[in-house]
Design a protein around this motif. Structure first.
Motif, PDB file in Angstrom:
ATOM      1  N   ASP A   1      41.973  35.925  51.386  1.00  0.00           N
ATOM      2  CA  ASP A   1      40.761  35.142  51.630  1.00  0.00           C
ATOM      3  C   ASP A   1      39.517  36.012  51.720  1.00  0.00           C
ATOM      4  OD1 ASP A   1      42.454  33.040  51.651  1.00  0.00           O
ATOM      5  OD2 ASP A   1      41.669  32.137  53.480  1.00  0.00           O
ATOM      6  N   ASP A   2      39.590  37.101  52.469  1.00  0.00           N
ATOM      7  CA  ASP A   2      38.407  37.940  52.674  1.00  0.00           C
ATOM      8  C   ASP A   2      38.125  38.850  51.484  1.00  0.00           C
ATOM      9  OD1 ASP A   2      38.012  36.845  55.164  1.00  0.00           O
ATOM     10  OD2 ASP A   2      39.234  38.355  56.180  1.00  0.00           O
ATOM     11  N   GLU A   3      39.136  39.125  50.688  1.00  0.00           N
ATOM     12  CA  GLU A   3      38.983  40.128  49.635  1.00  0.00           C
ATOM     13  C   GLU A   3      38.149  39.647  48.458  1.00  0.00           C
ATOM     14  OE1 GLU A   3      42.357  43.010  49.063  1.00  0.00           O
ATOM     15  OE2 GLU A   3      43.478  41.314  49.885  1.00  0.00           O
ATOM     16  N   PHE A   4      37.913  38.351  48.360  1.00  0.00           N
ATOM     17  CA  PHE A   4      37.103  37.851  47.263  1.00  0.00           C
ATOM     18  C   PHE A   4      35.640  37.646  47.647  1.00  0.00           C
ATOM     19  CE2 PHE A   4      41.246  36.794  45.483  1.00  0.00           C
ATOM     20  CZ  PHE A   4      41.060  37.168  44.169  1.00  0.00           C
ATOM     21  N   LYS A   5      35.315  37.852  48.917  1.00  0.00           N
ATOM     22  CA  LYS A   5      33.925  37.679  49.344  1.00  0.00           C
ATOM     23  C   LYS A   5      33.023  38.680  48.628  1.00  0.00           C
ATOM     24  CE  LYS A   5      34.707  35.722  53.943  1.00  0.00           C
ATOM     25  NZ  LYS A   5      34.566  35.938  55.406  1.00  0.00           N
ATOM     26  N   ASN A   6      31.921  38.176  48.100  1.00  0.00           N
ATOM     27  CA  ASN A   6      30.916  39.019  47.433  1.00  0.00           C
ATOM     28  C   ASN A   6      31.483  39.765  46.232  1.00  0.00           C
ATOM     29  OD1 ASN A   6      28.999  38.328  49.485  1.00  0.00           O
ATOM     30  ND2 ASN A   6      29.958  39.856  50.811  1.00  0.00           N
ATOM     31  N   LYS A   7      32.518  39.234  45.603  1.00  0.00           N
ATOM     32  CA  LYS A   7      33.097  39.849  44.401  1.00  0.00           C
ATOM     33  C   LYS A   7      33.120  38.805  43.287  1.00  0.00           C
ATOM     34  CE  LYS A   7      36.088  43.318  46.613  1.00  0.00           C
ATOM     35  NZ  LYS A   7      36.006  42.958  48.029  1.00  0.00           N
ATOM     36  N   GLU A   8      31.950  38.498  42.772  1.00  0.00           N
ATOM     37  CA  GLU A   8      31.850  37.447  41.765  1.00  0.00           C
ATOM     38  C   GLU A   8      32.648  37.789  40.515  1.00  0.00           C
ATOM     39  OE1 GLU A   8      28.445  34.800  39.412  1.00  0.00           O
ATOM     40  OE2 GLU A   8      27.858  36.423  40.755  1.00  0.00           O
ATOM     41  N   HIS A   9      32.687  39.079  40.144  1.00  0.00           N
ATOM     42  CA  HIS A   9      33.437  39.457  38.949  1.00  0.00           C
ATOM     43  C   HIS A   9      34.927  39.183  39.128  1.00  0.00           C
ATOM     44  CE1 HIS A   9      33.834  42.898  41.584  1.00  0.00           C
ATOM     45  NE2 HIS A   9      34.612  43.549  40.734  1.00  0.00           N
ATOM     46  N   ALA A  10      35.441  39.390  40.345  1.00  0.00           N
ATOM     47  CA  ALA A  10      36.851  39.113  40.610  1.00  0.00           C
ATOM     48  C   ALA A  10      37.106  37.609  40.643  1.00  0.00           C
ATOM     49  CB  ALA A  10      37.273  39.761  41.925  1.00  0.00           C
ATOM     50  N   GLN A  11      36.204  36.857  41.266  1.00  0.00           N
ATOM     51  CA  GLN A  11      36.341  35.399  41.286  1.00  0.00           C
ATOM     52  C   GLN A  11      36.383  34.846  39.864  1.00  0.00           C
ATOM     53  OE1 GLN A  11      32.928  34.123  43.526  1.00  0.00           O
ATOM     54  NE2 GLN A  11      33.644  35.016  45.451  1.00  0.00           N
ATOM     55  N   ASN A  12      35.466  35.321  39.024  1.00  0.00           N
ATOM     56  CA  ASN A  12      35.408  34.823  37.652  1.00  0.00           C
ATOM     57  C   ASN A  12      36.623  35.244  36.833  1.00  0.00           C
ATOM     58  OD1 ASN A  12      33.000  33.423  37.911  1.00  0.00           O
ATOM     59  ND2 ASN A  12      31.738  35.173  37.338  1.00  0.00           N
ATOM     60  N   ALA A  13      37.164  36.431  37.111  1.00  0.00           N
ATOM     61  CA  ALA A  13      38.359  36.876  36.382  1.00  0.00           C
ATOM     62  C   ALA A  13      39.560  35.998  36.720  1.00  0.00           C
ATOM     63  CB  ALA A  13      38.657  38.338  36.708  1.00  0.00           C
ATOM     64  N   VAL A  14      39.729  35.688  38.009  1.00  0.00           N
ATOM     65  CA  VAL A  14      40.824  34.791  38.407  1.00  0.00           C
ATOM     66  C   VAL A  14      40.648  33.432  37.744  1.00  0.00           C
ATOM     67  CG1 VAL A  14      41.869  33.543  40.330  1.00  0.00           C
ATOM     68  CG2 VAL A  14      41.268  35.954  40.594  1.00  0.00           C
TER      69      VAL A  14
END
Length: 248
Positions: A138-151
Motif C-alpha cells: 500500500d505505501d510503496e506506490f505513494k508518489n510513484k506515478e510511473h509504477a502505478q501506470n506500469a501496473v
C-alpha cells in the motif's frame, strides 16, 4: 516517455468508491458491534493505490480497531463471515452478497452506477496458516506515478490480450522489484515485466514472450512492412518510443 493511453485507462468505478464505502460501512460496523467486535473499514486495493485498470473492482478491508487486535482466529468462526454476507444482502442497494474463500463478494447500486466490491478480512485464518495479510504494497506506490501506470499498463495488456486470472498482487510485486532495481520510467517497467514473466500463468508468459520478441524485432528492423501494419496501436507506440532499446 509514458505508456500509450490505451494501456493507462483506469477503472470506470473510481468515481463510485465513496458511495460504495458509505453504503457498506454502517451495516458492517453494526454487525460486528452486535458480536462484540470493534473493527474499522479501510479502502484498499488497486483503486486506493491508483494501480487500477479498466476491470478493477473495489477492495474494502475489515481490520481490528485496536493495535494487536485479532479477528476470526478459529476456523469455526468462519460462520460469522457468512452471517455478515446474509446481513448485507438485506441492505437496500446491495443486490448480491456471498461469502467466498477470501472475501464477501458484493454487487451494489450507488449513485452513478453498479459496482462490484470485495469485503476482505485483514487476515483469513481459515484459508492459510499463518494468516495471509491482505494489504500488500500500500505505501510503496505513494508518489510513484510511473509504477502505478506500469501496473495499470500490464493489467490492461492482459485484458487486451484476453488473458484472465493474472493476479494484481503479482503484477505489483514484479513492478516494485524493478523500481527497487532503479528502473524509473513506466515504459521500461512495463517491458521488464513482460520480458521476465516467469511465475505468471502460462498463457501470460507465452504471450508476453512473443510480444516482447516482436517489439525487439521492430527495433532491430527485422519486421516486414506487412508485419508492422498488423501491430496493434499500443504496441506500435511502444516500438517507436526512444525510451528503450533491446539488448544486442
Amino acid at each position: 516517455m509514458s505508456l500509450p493511453q490505451e494501456l493507462k485507462e483506469v477503472s470506470q468505478n473510481r468515481g463510485l468508491f465513496g458511495g460504495v464505502f458509505e453504503l457498506i460501512r454502517d451495516p458492517t460496523l453494526k454487525f460486528f458491534a452486535s458480536k462484540g467486535h470493534h473493527v474499522e473499514l479501510t479502502k484498499e486495493g488497486s483503486l486506493a493505490k491508483h494501480t487500477d485498470a479498466v476491470e478493477s473492482d473495489f477492495d474494502i478491508v475489515i481490520q481490528p480497531a485496536t493495535e494487536g487486535g485479532a479477528m476470526w482466529q478459529k476456523r469455526a468462526e468462519r460462520a460469522e463471515f457468512e452471517q455478515l454476507a446474509a446481513t448485507l444482502k438485506q441492505v437496500r442497494g446491495i443486490h448480491e452478497a456471498s461469502a467466498g474463500e477470501l472475501a464477501i463478494h458484493i454487487k451494489c447500486q450507488v449513485p452513478g452506477g453498479m459496482a462490484d466490491v470485495d469485503l476482505v478480512p485483514q487476515q483469513n485464518p481459515w484459508v492459510v496458516d499463518p494468516p495471509l495479510p491482505i494489504k500488500p504494497h500500500d505505501d510503496e506506490f505513494k508518489n510513484k506515478e510511473h509504477a502505478q501506470n506500469a501496473v495499470r499498463g500490464i493489467k490492461n495488456y492482459a485484458r487486451l490480450r484476453k488473458i484472465k486470472n493474472v493476479a494484481g498482487y503479482l503484477i505489483e510485486t514484479r513492478v516494485l522489484e524493478q523500481v527497487r532495481n532503479g528502473v524509473d520510467t513506466e515504459i521500461l517497467l512495463f517491458l521488464k515485466v513482460l520480458a521476465q514473466a516467469n511465475g505468471f500463468p502460462p498463457e501470460f508468459q507465452q504471450q508476453a514472450k512473443a510480444d516482447f520478441s516482436t517489439m525487439c524485432k521492430y527495433k532491430r528492423g527485422q519486421l516486414s512492412d506487412q508485419d508492422v501494419q498488423r501491430l496493434p496501436a499500443w504496441m506500435l507506440y511502444i516500438c517507436k518510443s526512444d525510451a528503450w532499446q533491446p539488448a544486442t
